[in-house]
Motif scaffolding. Structure first.
Motif, PDB file in Angstrom:
ATOM      1  N   VAL A   1       0.276   6.486   7.392  1.00 33.42           N
ATOM      2  CA  VAL A   1       1.135   5.421   6.876  1.00 33.42           C
ATOM      3  C   VAL A   1       0.382   4.642   5.805  1.00 33.42           C
ATOM      4  O   VAL A   1      -0.755   4.223   6.018  1.00 33.42           O
ATOM      5  N   SER A   2       1.021   4.456   4.672  1.00 31.95           N
ATOM      6  CA  SER A   2       0.488   3.598   3.613  1.00 31.95           C
ATOM      7  C   SER A   2       1.568   2.584   3.250  1.00 31.95           C
ATOM      8  O   SER A   2       2.725   2.943   3.031  1.00 31.95           O
ATOM      9  N   LEU A   3       1.169   1.305   3.207  1.00 28.54           N
ATOM     10  CA  LEU A   3       2.115   0.255   2.848  1.00 28.54           C
ATOM     11  C   LEU A   3       1.355  -0.949   2.315  1.00 28.54           C
ATOM     12  O   LEU A   3       0.145  -1.087   2.519  1.00 28.54           O
ATOM     13  N   GLU A   4       2.077  -1.807   1.626  1.00 30.58           N
ATOM     14  CA  GLU A   4       1.523  -3.053   1.121  1.00 30.58           C
ATOM     15  C   GLU A   4       2.482  -4.185   1.448  1.00 30.58           C
ATOM     16  O   GLU A   4       3.699  -4.035   1.332  1.00 30.58           O
TER      17      GLU A   4
ATOM     18  N   LEU B   1       8.870  -7.147   5.362  1.00 32.59           N
ATOM     19  CA  LEU B   1       9.279  -5.747   5.393  1.00 32.59           C
ATOM     20  C   LEU B   1      10.068  -5.509   6.672  1.00 32.59           C
ATOM     21  O   LEU B   1       9.572  -5.775   7.775  1.00 32.59           O
TER      22      LEU B   1
ATOM     23  N   ILE C   1       6.029  -7.906   9.047  1.00 31.80           N
ATOM     24  CA  ILE C   1       6.793  -6.691   9.324  1.00 31.80           C
ATOM     25  C   ILE C   1       7.702  -7.033  10.492  1.00 31.80           C
ATOM     26  O   ILE C   1       7.244  -7.470  11.546  1.00 31.80           O
TER      27      ILE C   1
ATOM     28  N   SER D   1      12.346  -5.818   1.683  1.00 26.17           N
ATOM     29  CA  SER D   1      12.286  -4.357   1.587  1.00 26.17           C
ATOM     30  C   SER D   1      12.408  -3.785   2.987  1.00 26.17           C
ATOM     31  O   SER D   1      12.237  -4.504   3.981  1.00 26.17           O
TER      32      SER D   1
ATOM     33  N   ALA E   1      12.044  -0.074   5.654  1.00 28.20           N
ATOM     34  CA  ALA E   1      11.539   1.271   5.906  1.00 28.20           C
ATOM     35  C   ALA E   1      12.064   1.727   7.251  1.00 28.20           C
ATOM     36  O   ALA E   1      12.480   0.918   8.083  1.00 28.20           O
TER      37      ALA E   1
ATOM     38  N   PHE F   1       6.543   7.129   8.539  1.00 28.94           N
ATOM     39  CA  PHE F   1       6.959   5.874   7.909  1.00 28.94           C
ATOM     40  C   PHE F   1       7.598   6.215   6.570  1.00 28.94           C
ATOM     41  O   PHE F   1       6.941   6.754   5.672  1.00 28.94           O
TER      42      PHE F   1
ATOM     43  N   PRO G   1       9.632   4.579   3.462  1.00 24.36           N
ATOM     44  CA  PRO G   1      10.215   3.442   2.745  1.00 24.36           C
ATOM     45  C   PRO G   1      11.602   3.789   2.221  1.00 24.36           C
ATOM     46  O   PRO G   1      11.872   4.928   1.841  1.00 24.36           O
TER      47      PRO G   1
END
Length: 204
Positions: A22-25, A32, A175, A190, A192, A199, A201
């Motif tokens: 999982v990559s997220l910002e 989110l 989140i 946003s 996901a 994960f 988006p």
């Protein structure tokens, strides 16, 4: 450069035995929204970010690697509100060093709530008090696992407003896990979805 656009929380290739990379910002004052079927990994992802379960990957808070924090330091700054809160003492007051009176009042609790017996609390009262307990630590990131699942419409509205105000006043991020798409439309900038540990988006 406007630091508000820099990632407050940066996650890169975080994974567990179930959660795939999982990559997220998360940026400041933003939320989110995360949804998905039961068992898809939503709670496990929050627990991995909070470093409560064994995981691998890179997680940075305001540019500082998670490894530079002790466990308690990290979980104070990156706070998890679980779907089922834990109450280990008989009296509400024993569960936090500081209980913000203004939040307790905003959530409809009387002045003597800190003397209440935890055994008499309803599921909704526990959920609201757990939110106050979490925000008392002034976390930079909120990991919210169905924070209004046990609340009626009026209290849901209040909690949504309190969290939104907190994110903007403290330039924090969140989140927010919910099964309610209308709620995510209200609270999240946003979204996901989790699908079997993946994960994904969603486009606006």
């Amino acid at each position: 450069m406007d630091e508000r656009l820099d990632p407050l929380l940066l996650v890169r290739e975080l994974h567990t035995s179930f959660i795939q990379k999982v990559s997220l910002e998360l940026t400041r004052a933003n939320c989110l929204g995360l949804h998905g079927e039961s068992g898809s990994g939503k709670t496990l992802l929050l627990r991995a970010i909070a470093d409560l379960d064994i995981n691998e990957g890179t997680v940075l808070l305001e540019g500082t690697p998670r490894e530079r924090f002790s466990g308690p330091q990290w979980r104070q700054r990156v706070g998890l509100l679980p779907a089922e809160s834990q109450w280990w003492s008989d009296v509400v007051a024993d569960h936090a060093a500081r209980w913000p009176r203004e939040l307790l009042s905003a959530l409809g609790f009387p002045g003597d709530v800190l003397r209440w017996q935890t055994g008499r609390l309803s599921s909704g009262e526990k959920q609201r008090l757990a939110l106050v307990r979490l925000l008392a630590n002034r976390p930079r990131v909120l990991l919210l696992d169905e924070p209004t699942a046990n609340l009626d419409t009026a209290n849901t509205d209040i909690v949504e407003q309190i969290i939104n105000d907190y994110l903007h006043q403290h330039q924090a991020a969140a989140i927010w896990v919910s099964h309610d798409p209308e709620q995510l439309n209200r609270v999240a900038a946003s979204r996901a979805i989790m699908e079997q540990g993946r994960f994904l988006p969603e486009e606006h």
